[in-house]
Write an enzyme that holds these catalytic residues in place. Structure first.
Site, PDB file in Angstrom:
ATOM      1  CG  ASP A 259      54.191 122.580  45.139  1.00  0.00           C
ATOM      2  OD1 ASP A 259      53.237 122.161  44.447  1.00  0.00           O
ATOM      3  OD2 ASP A 259      54.059 123.029  46.288  1.00  0.00           O
ATOM      4  CG  HIS A 260      51.414 119.817  40.571  1.00  0.00           C
ATOM      5  ND1 HIS A 260      51.485 118.960  41.645  1.00  0.00           N
ATOM      6  CD2 HIS A 260      50.111 120.145  40.440  1.00  0.00           C
ATOM      7  CE1 HIS A 260      50.272 118.772  42.132  1.00  0.00           C
ATOM      8  NE2 HIS A 260      49.424 119.479  41.420  1.00  0.00           N
TER       9      HIS A 260
ATOM     10  CG  HIS B  94      50.117 121.434  46.798  1.00  0.00           C
ATOM     11  ND1 HIS B  94      51.292 121.408  46.081  1.00  0.00           N
ATOM     12  CD2 HIS B  94      49.526 120.240  46.549  1.00  0.00           C
ATOM     13  CE1 HIS B  94      51.399 120.259  45.430  1.00  0.00           C
ATOM     14  NE2 HIS B  94      50.336 119.548  45.710  1.00  0.00           N
TER      15      HIS B  94
END
Length: 484
Positions: free
Chosen positions: A177-178, A240
């Site tokens: 998950d960037h 996110h």
């Protein structure tokens, strides 16, 4: 003083989907920048793999063009760029067949870490894992990186976990998950657990509420096909925003170690109450500012997919009982900004009287743009006019506080890919964490589908639907203004 770069040992990295958009925009430029920084040398092997037939020379030309577009600094140092390109090879293979796998296996070395980046549709994850195992590429040094979406709901996430677990144990699966690779997101833990100033106040006794906003000014763009199937809840909230909520609400881990951190995040998700129907708002942007509306952009005039979500959530544990968490995310909003605001309660008694007004301390963590931390404090307004109070920020914008060189943070993908090579899973989601997040979001989505109502329309360039504003107004609170 420049940031210290810790070199990693030589490794073999294969990018499945090596000609795709994510590889061109993010993965390959991230690798190039780490190479320029001296984090790995020319004894590393990088391999792009995809279905299309292509010679290695043509692939290097494709990557060179990608670097010129997405890492334009590559134009200034052709020697370094060419040295990076020399590490690259290309293998054409069939994820669901046998073509190309022997050629890939022949390129892999014994000894170095083997990392396989699945930059492909989730439907191919199982096929790739199976063929890696079948061709003897899943030894104890091998690890896989998988991109979101990790499942479409709880059942599909469980299926994916079971499929990957047939060939890789949990310690070798990196669900990326960037958002977790952003410098300021990681700073959440430093702020909380590295400063005695904040942690004693980090609870329902002192915190009135917490707002988490991830706003985008763009529409769905080229992701229309995927997005209309997913929507904002699946695309943003389940991963996110959930991760940001966990980092804000988690208990202090015993140590800064992967499973210790992820154990505490999992406890937060499991402590989340079900979301009441009137505590969830979804919207869909309309045409405006010479931009098409959502339905026109996705080519579906009857679409009921949300491009905006606002939620009021509660974490039912001793630390947070009674403190609401307000989450919102959406496209085509007023500005591109991501922030977390911890709004502290009023002082128990004001010695200055009602005429001094209401003043609150707010700790704001800005994730983008202009990464930094701001603490709002109340002071006397300068001048001879008596005791008039005003709020002023104690602002630590990283670019100003640290200088431009120190604040030029590596891209999230740079950090996360190097963590994969180092074997550090702290910033990656664990399988049970993903499933718990789906278990919380699935009932919200199911409720919307059962109800059958269309998302609420909101104007392009606004803050979202009016009902989202009322979500807080009913509680006597207000959303913070969305601003760049």
């Amino acid at each position: 003083m420049a940031s210290r770069v810790i070199p990693v040992d030589p490794f073999d990295l294969v990018i499945f989907g090596g000609t795709g958009d994510l590889a061109r925009r993010k993965i390959l430029p991230a690798l190039y920048r780490r190479f320029v920084a001296g984090q790995f040398g020319a004894d590393t092997r990088l391999t792009g793999a995809a279905r299309g037939e292509m010679e290695t020379g043509a692939y290097r030309a494709l990557v060179r063009d990608a670097l010129m577009e997405f890492a334009p600094e590559a134009a200034a140092d052709t020697g370094t760029r060419d040295a990076f390109l020399d590490m690259l090879a290309y293998v054409a293979l069939d994820a669901r067949g046998e073509d190309g796998w022997e050629a890939l296996a022949a390129r892999m070395r014994s000894g170095p870490i083997r990392a396989f980046y699945f930059s492909v549709a989730p439907g191919l994850f199982g096929d790739l894992a199976h063929r890696l195992h079948r061709h003897g590429l899943t030894d104890e040094t091998a690890r896989i990186v998988v991109e979101k979406p990790f499942g479409h709901d709880l059942d599909s996430a469980r299926d994916l976990n079971r499929t990957l677990a047939r060939h890789f144990d949990e310690g070798r699966i990196y669900r990326i998950d960037h958002y977790l690779g952003k410098e300021t997101v990681q700073n959440l833990m430093a702020i909380r657990f590295g400063n005695v100033l904040f942690e004693p106040l980090w609870n329902s006794q002192y915190v009135d509420h917490i707002q988490i906003t991830v706003a985008e000014s763009v529409g769905v763009g080229g992701r229309a096909g995927y997005y209309d199937h997913a929507g904002a809840m699946r695309d943003m909230v389940q991963n996110h925003l959930m991760q940001l909520l966990c980092l804000i609400a988690m208990e202090p881990p015993a140590r800064f170690a992967p499973d210790a951190v992820r154990d505490e995040k999992l406890k937060v998700i499991r402590a989340l109450d079900p979301v009441a129907r009137d505590h969830a708002v979804r919207g869909q942007y309309e045409a405006g500012h010479d931009q098409p509306g959502y339905r026109a952009q996705v080519g579906n005039p009857d679409s009921r997919t949300e491009s905006f979500v606002a939620l009021k959530a509660h974490v039912s544990n001793w630390r947070w009982a009674g403190t609401p968490f307000y989450l919102r995310t959406g496209k085509r909003l007023r500005a591109r900004t991501s922030e977390i605001a911890v709004v502290f309660k009023d002082a128990p008694h004001s010695i200055f009287g009602a005429e001094a007004g209401r003043h609150r301390n707010i700790l704001t963590i800005r994730l983008q743009p202009n990464e930094g931390i701001e603490l709002g404090v109340t002071i006397k307004e300068p001048g001879p006019g008596g005791m008039r109070l005003i709020d002023v920020p104690l602002d630590m914008t990283f670019a100003e506080a640290l200088g431009p060189e120190e604040a030029d943070f590596p891209d999230a993908y740079e950090r996360l890919i190097m963590d994969v090579i180092r074997g550090n899973q702290t910033l990656f989601m664990r399988g049970d964490e993903v499933e718990a997040a789906w278990a919380w979001t699935d009932p919200i989505i199911a409720g919307w589908e059962t109800e059958g109502a269309a998302p609420l329309a909101y104007a392009t360039g606004s803050s979202g639907p009016e009902d989202a504003l009322m979500l807080m107004h009913r509680d006597g609170r207000r959303w913070r203004e969305i601003r760049p």
